[in-house]
Design a protein around this motif. Structure first.
Motif, mmCIF file in Angstrom:
data_model
loop_
_atom_site.group_PDB
_atom_site.id
_atom_site.type_symbol
_atom_site.label_atom_id
_atom_site.label_comp_id
_atom_site.label_asym_id
_atom_site.label_seq_id
_atom_site.Cartn_x
_atom_site.Cartn_y
_atom_site.Cartn_z
ATOM 1 N N MET A 327 0.837 -1.204 0.000
ATOM 2 C CA MET A 327 0.000 0.000 0.000
ATOM 3 C C MET A 327 0.872 1.254 0.000
ATOM 4 O O MET A 327 0.633 2.197 -0.768
ATOM 5 N N ASP A 328 1.894 1.253 0.858
ATOM 6 C CA ASP A 328 2.789 2.410 0.944
ATOM 7 C C ASP A 328 3.503 2.680 -0.376
ATOM 8 O O ASP A 328 3.743 3.838 -0.739
ATOM 9 N N GLU A 329 3.836 1.618 -1.095
ATOM 10 C CA GLU A 329 4.554 1.758 -2.360
ATOM 11 C C GLU A 329 3.621 2.024 -3.539
ATOM 12 O O GLU A 329 4.083 2.205 -4.668
ATOM 13 N N GLY A 330 2.301 2.024 -3.273
ATOM 14 C CA GLY A 330 1.344 2.271 -4.343
ATOM 15 C C GLY A 330 1.028 1.055 -5.197
ATOM 16 O O GLY A 330 0.313 1.159 -6.206
ATOM 17 N N LEU A 331 1.542 -0.113 -4.807
ATOM 18 C CA LEU A 331 1.324 -1.320 -5.604
ATOM 19 C C LEU A 331 -0.134 -1.752 -5.581
ATOM 20 O O LEU A 331 -0.682 -2.197 -6.606
ATOM 21 N N VAL A 332 -0.767 -1.633 -4.418
ATOM 22 C CA VAL A 332 -2.163 -2.053 -4.294
ATOM 23 C C VAL A 332 -3.054 -1.217 -5.213
ATOM 24 O O VAL A 332 -3.899 -1.747 -5.949
ATOM 25 N N LYS A 333 -2.845 0.094 -5.192
ATOM 26 C CA LYS A 333 -3.628 0.982 -6.052
ATOM 27 C C LYS A 333 -3.426 0.623 -7.534
ATOM 28 O O LYS A 333 -4.391 0.504 -8.297
ATOM 29 N N ASP A 334 -2.173 0.425 -7.925
ATOM 30 C CA ASP A 334 -1.877 0.103 -9.319
ATOM 31 C C ASP A 334 -2.533 -1.211 -9.750
ATOM 32 O O ASP A 334 -3.088 -1.309 -10.853
ATOM 33 N N LEU A 335 -2.463 -2.210 -8.891
ATOM 34 C CA LEU A 335 -3.016 -3.521 -9.245
ATOM 35 C C LEU A 335 -4.538 -3.503 -9.274
ATOM 36 O O LEU A 335 -5.163 -4.099 -10.153
ATOM 37 N N ILE A 336 -5.153 -2.802 -8.316
ATOM 38 C CA ILE A 336 -6.619 -2.702 -8.319
ATOM 39 C C ILE A 336 -7.096 -1.941 -9.551
ATOM 40 O O ILE A 336 -8.077 -2.331 -10.204
ATOM 41 N N GLU A 337 -6.406 -0.872 -9.893
ATOM 42 C CA GLU A 337 -6.790 -0.112 -11.086
ATOM 43 C C GLU A 337 -6.624 -0.936 -12.359
ATOM 44 O O GLU A 337 -7.332 -0.730 -13.350
ATOM 45 N N ALA A 338 -5.715 -1.904 -12.313
ATOM 46 C CA ALA A 338 -5.522 -2.794 -13.463
ATOM 47 C C ALA A 338 -6.612 -3.858 -13.540
ATOM 48 O O ALA A 338 -6.752 -4.520 -14.572
ATOM 49 N N GLY A 339 -7.376 -4.019 -12.429
ATOM 50 C CA GLY A 339 -8.481 -4.985 -12.430
ATOM 51 C C GLY A 339 -8.330 -6.138 -11.478
ATOM 52 O O GLY A 339 -9.154 -7.068 -11.483
ATOM 53 N N ALA A 340 -7.283 -6.108 -10.629
ATOM 54 C CA ALA A 340 -7.070 -7.203 -9.688
ATOM 55 C C ALA A 340 -7.999 -7.093 -8.478
ATOM 56 O O ALA A 340 -8.438 -5.995 -8.112
ATOM 57 N N ASN A 341 -8.279 -8.233 -7.858
ATOM 58 C CA ASN A 341 -9.005 -8.292 -6.592
ATOM 59 C C ASN A 341 -8.047 -8.740 -5.498
ATOM 60 O O ASN A 341 -7.371 -9.763 -5.644
ATOM 61 N N PHE A 342 -7.977 -7.976 -4.387
ATOM 62 C CA PHE A 342 -7.122 -8.348 -3.267
ATOM 63 C C PHE A 342 -7.927 -9.152 -2.242
ATOM 64 O O PHE A 342 -9.073 -8.824 -1.937
ATOM 65 N N LEU A 343 -7.296 -10.224 -1.727
ATOM 66 C CA LEU A 343 -7.874 -11.005 -0.645
ATOM 67 C C LEU A 343 -6.998 -10.864 0.592
ATOM 68 O O LEU A 343 -5.808 -10.552 0.495
ATOM 69 N N SER A 344 -7.587 -11.114 1.744
ATOM 70 C CA SER A 344 -6.841 -11.070 3.002
ATOM 71 C C SER A 344 -5.693 -12.068 2.964
ATOM 72 O O SER A 344 -5.829 -13.144 2.380
ATOM 73 N N PRO A 345 -4.547 -11.734 3.566
ATOM 74 C CA PRO A 345 -3.435 -12.685 3.607
ATOM 75 C C PRO A 345 -3.881 -14.036 4.167
ATOM 76 O O PRO A 345 -4.303 -14.134 5.327
ATOM 77 N N SER A 346 -3.826 -15.065 3.350
ATOM 78 C CA SER A 346 -4.306 -16.390 3.746
ATOM 79 C C SER A 346 -3.868 -17.421 2.718
ATOM 80 O O SER A 346 -3.336 -17.089 1.662
ATOM 81 N N CYS A 347 -4.147 -18.681 3.020
ATOM 82 C CA CYS A 347 -3.829 -19.793 2.117
ATOM 83 C C CYS A 347 -5.031 -20.200 1.280
ATOM 84 O O CYS A 347 -4.876 -20.908 0.282
ATOM 85 N N GLY A 348 -6.234 -19.817 1.684
ATOM 86 C CA GLY A 348 -7.490 -20.334 1.154
ATOM 87 C C GLY A 348 -7.550 -20.717 -0.306
ATOM 88 O O GLY A 348 -7.862 -21.865 -0.645
ATOM 89 N N PRO A 349 -7.280 -19.794 -1.252
ATOM 90 C CA PRO A 349 -7.417 -20.135 -2.666
ATOM 91 C C PRO A 349 -6.500 -21.271 -3.117
ATOM 92 O O PRO A 349 -6.836 -22.018 -4.027
ATOM 93 N N CYS A 350 -5.347 -21.401 -2.485
ATOM 94 C CA CYS A 350 -4.367 -22.406 -2.904
ATOM 95 C C CYS A 350 -4.937 -23.814 -2.786
ATOM 96 O O CYS A 350 -4.780 -24.635 -3.676
ATOM 97 N N LEU A 351 -5.585 -24.125 -1.659
ATOM 98 C CA LEU A 351 -6.106 -25.475 -1.462
ATOM 99 C C LEU A 351 -7.626 -25.543 -1.582
ATOM 100 O O LEU A 351 -8.225 -26.598 -1.350
ATOM 101 N N GLY A 352 -8.258 -24.441 -1.962
ATOM 102 C CA GLY A 352 -9.684 -24.478 -2.229
ATOM 103 C C GLY A 352 -10.556 -24.420 -1.008
ATOM 104 O O GLY A 352 -11.691 -24.913 -1.015
ATOM 105 N N THR A 353 -10.073 -23.791 0.069
ATOM 106 C CA THR A 353 -10.885 -23.708 1.289
ATOM 107 C C THR A 353 -11.477 -22.316 1.506
ATOM 108 O O THR A 353 -12.215 -22.112 2.460
#
Length: 593
Positions: A327-353
């Motif tokens: 966020m401090d480096e502006g990466l989150v803003k750049d990625l969201i503006e590009a169309g990305a969705n941010f999720l909370s730091p977690s493992c969930g998507p990796c193993l499908g939980t």
């Protein structure tokens, strides 16, 4: 004294020794609730050493059901009641990233997760164990280790533009296969090591699990010393002249962008070979590639641009600290503006939980570490594994895209067949005379034995609840027809994948007499012992089997009868055999009281 490898020196014992040690850190995560139930079965009252424990809520964070939320609260209660200081609640990060805040050179670290080996980037001996073993350490403070053989990998030169640490790992996996370093310790040597930062070393150490290794380790060199900001440690490293099972030399400047194609991590192809394949979803994150360097790589590609129409890009920072830095480096803003969705730091998507489960027919490109069928929660989807830069370029174009640009036609020269596990047809009866014939099946993984998305909704301490789901991703008739005293025959690398102990618990609960395999993944082997499930490694006996043969085992004499042929096998060391005889580690520990 004979020159020693890293593991021989850190354990102060020669290869092949069985030794007991007290780990410096014992990592557990969402499975801590199940571990605590097993701890109570062992008549555990107070945790032996709360300072050993590191507990992180990450695999289903935030929890995806009331049942899981209740388990999370139980874990918080345990932490409070036991005085555990190293605790990280929901959103703080993925356990292997959190470990980077605690791991130190020369430590012995174990964790109830197969990717605990990530901490080898910090010159630590770090290996995965199962839940039952973790409960035993909670009670007694120590566990057993077999000192493994070692694989020396020498890295020379440096990477080209558009090539990353993930590509190095995939290159090695393609060379040696998903079982190529089974039960080994991997040491990284050479002048190429100093060109790799800590983030890149963590990626390489993380993916040692996908080579079957017990651990991977890097030296305590100037790069690592700078990570600790001047705080000095006494590192451990191999002696000159140490003996290795195998040595490999890799020229980094010859590695090209790679992918692991469905449905196995050793199905390696160059990006060029699959370039242009249409994609539906991408994921950047996980314990393999969710660090700030990975987010920077992706942002450099996507800044000021838009991802392809109808493409879903998920970004999961590996920790809250990384999220805030992004966020401090502006990466989150750049990625969201590009169309990305941010999720909370977690493992969930990796193993499908958690969130991010792909739809039927989706083709996903991911920075994660596994692409087994069903790994992300849907067996009707395909998963390609790649570097963050490859994922970002592919998200931009909507097809698999080479991060170097156009004009390349590299091909990966695979010297061995990639592993592939074909599910058993519904009308194919594999049980004859009480013997389950999977003799021709190599790399039967824990996701196929027990689906990853059930890992936390069904506790590993609940054998009865596990049974209906056993082998459901491979042979749907198994759970309906398996009986006590049945014997299972299988091929190489049996039980590869995660440290999920549910399959071993279920098989032991049913009363399966024995599992006979050509070779076994090391964590599954430990799980089998800890559950009192006899597992015999004997490739000749498996090869001798013909459908319909009677198979009998005499554990006292150490013999296997297959049809009219008799084979001998070596008994386990006394202490491990005693665990089998007592029907598992829980009963053994109770008998030791």
């Amino acid at each position: 004294m004979k020159p020693g490898t890293f593991v021989e020196k850190i354990f102060n014992a020669p290869e092949g020794s069985i030794i007991f040690r007290k780990p410096d850190i014992v990592l557990t995560h969402d499975n801590s609730a199940s571990i605590h139930k097993t701890f109570l079965k062992m008549k555990g009252e107070k945790i032996f050493d709360p300072n050993q424990l590191l507990i992180v809520l990450d695999h289903n964070a935030p929890p995806t059901s009331a049942q899981l939320a209740t388990q999370y609260q139980l874990i918080r209660d345990i932490v409070r009641n036991e005085g555990i200081d190293k605790f990280y609640d929901i959103g703080k990060g993925i356990c292997h990233q959190i470990m980077s805040y605690h791991a130190q050179p020369g430590m012995i670290i174990v964790g109830s997760d197969s990717h605990t080996c990530t901490a080898g980037a910090f010159n630590a001996m770090a290996a995965g164990v199962d839940r039952t073993e973790s409960a035993g350490i909670w009670k007694r403070g120590e566990t057993w280790f077999r000192v493994p053989a070692s694989l020396k990998i020498t890295l020379r030169g440096e990477l080209q533009r558009g090539v990353y640490a993930k590509d190095i790992s995939l290159h090695i996996i393609g060379m040696i296969g998903s079982a190529g370093a089974n039960y080994m310790s991997i040491e990284y040597h050479g002048d190429g090591v100093k060109t790799l930062g800590i983030s890149e070393r963590m990626t390489l150490a993380n993916l040692a699990s996908e080579m079957g290794a017990k651990n991977a380790v890097f030296p305590y060199d100037d790069v690592l010393k700078s990570f600790y900001n001047g705080v000095s440690f006494k590192g451990v490293w191999a002696d000159e002249g140490a003996t290795y099972f195998r040595e490999i030399v890799i020229d980094l400047d010859k590695i090209v962008p790679l992918v692991a194609a469905p449905h196995n991590v050793d199905n390696i192809k160059t990006v060029c070979e699959v370039e242009g394949l249409e994609l539906n979803q991408g994921m950047i994150g996980t314990c393999t590639n969710g660090r700030i360097e990975d987010l920077r790589e992706a942002t450099d590609v996507l800044r000021g641009k838009k991802i392809a129409d109808a493409f879903q890009l998920l970004v999961i920072p590996a920790s809250q600290k990384i999220y805030l830095q992004a966020m401090d480096e502006g990466l989150v803003k750049d990625l969201i503006e590009a169309g990305a969705n941010f999720l909370s730091p977690s493992c969930g998507p990796c193993l499908g939980t958690g969130q991010g489960i792909p739809a039927d027919g989706y083709r996903v490109i991911s920075t994660a570490n596994r692409n087994f069928r069903g790994r992300m929660g849907n067996k009707e989807a395909e998963i390609y594994l790649a570097s963050p830069a490859t994922v970002a370029w592919s998200a931009l174009k909507g097809v698999i895209t080479d991060p170097r640009g156009k004009g390349f036609n590299d091909k990966f020269e695979q010297t061995r067949e990639s592993s592939s596990v074909t599910p058993v047809e519904e009308n194919d009866n594999r049980r004859i005379n009480g013997v389950w014939n999977y003799a021709g099946t190599d790399n039967l993984n824990t996701d196929q034995m027990f689906a990853g998305n059930l890992t936390y909704s069904i506790l590993s301490s609940d054998g009865e609840a596990i049974i209906p789901h056993l082998f459901s991703g491979f042979d749907q008739s198994f759970s309906k027809n398996v009986e006590s005293d049945d014997i299972i025959l299988a091929g190489d690398n049996f039980g590869c994948g995660s440290s999920r102990e549910h399959p071993a618990v279920g098989l032991a609960y049913i009363g399966v007499k024995a599992v006979i395999v050509k070779s076994v993944n090391r964590i599954f082997f430990r799980s089998a012992i800890n559950q009192g499930l006899p597992l015999i490694v004997h490739s000749e006996a498996v090869d001798a089997y013909t459908a319909g043969d009677n198979v009998t085992i005499n554990f006292q004499k150490g013999t296997i009868q297959v049809g009219d042929k008799t084979f001998s096998f070596e008994p386990l060391p006394e202490k491990l055999n005693s665990i089998i005889e007592k029907k598992g580690l829980v009963n053994w520990m109770l008998a030791e009281e």
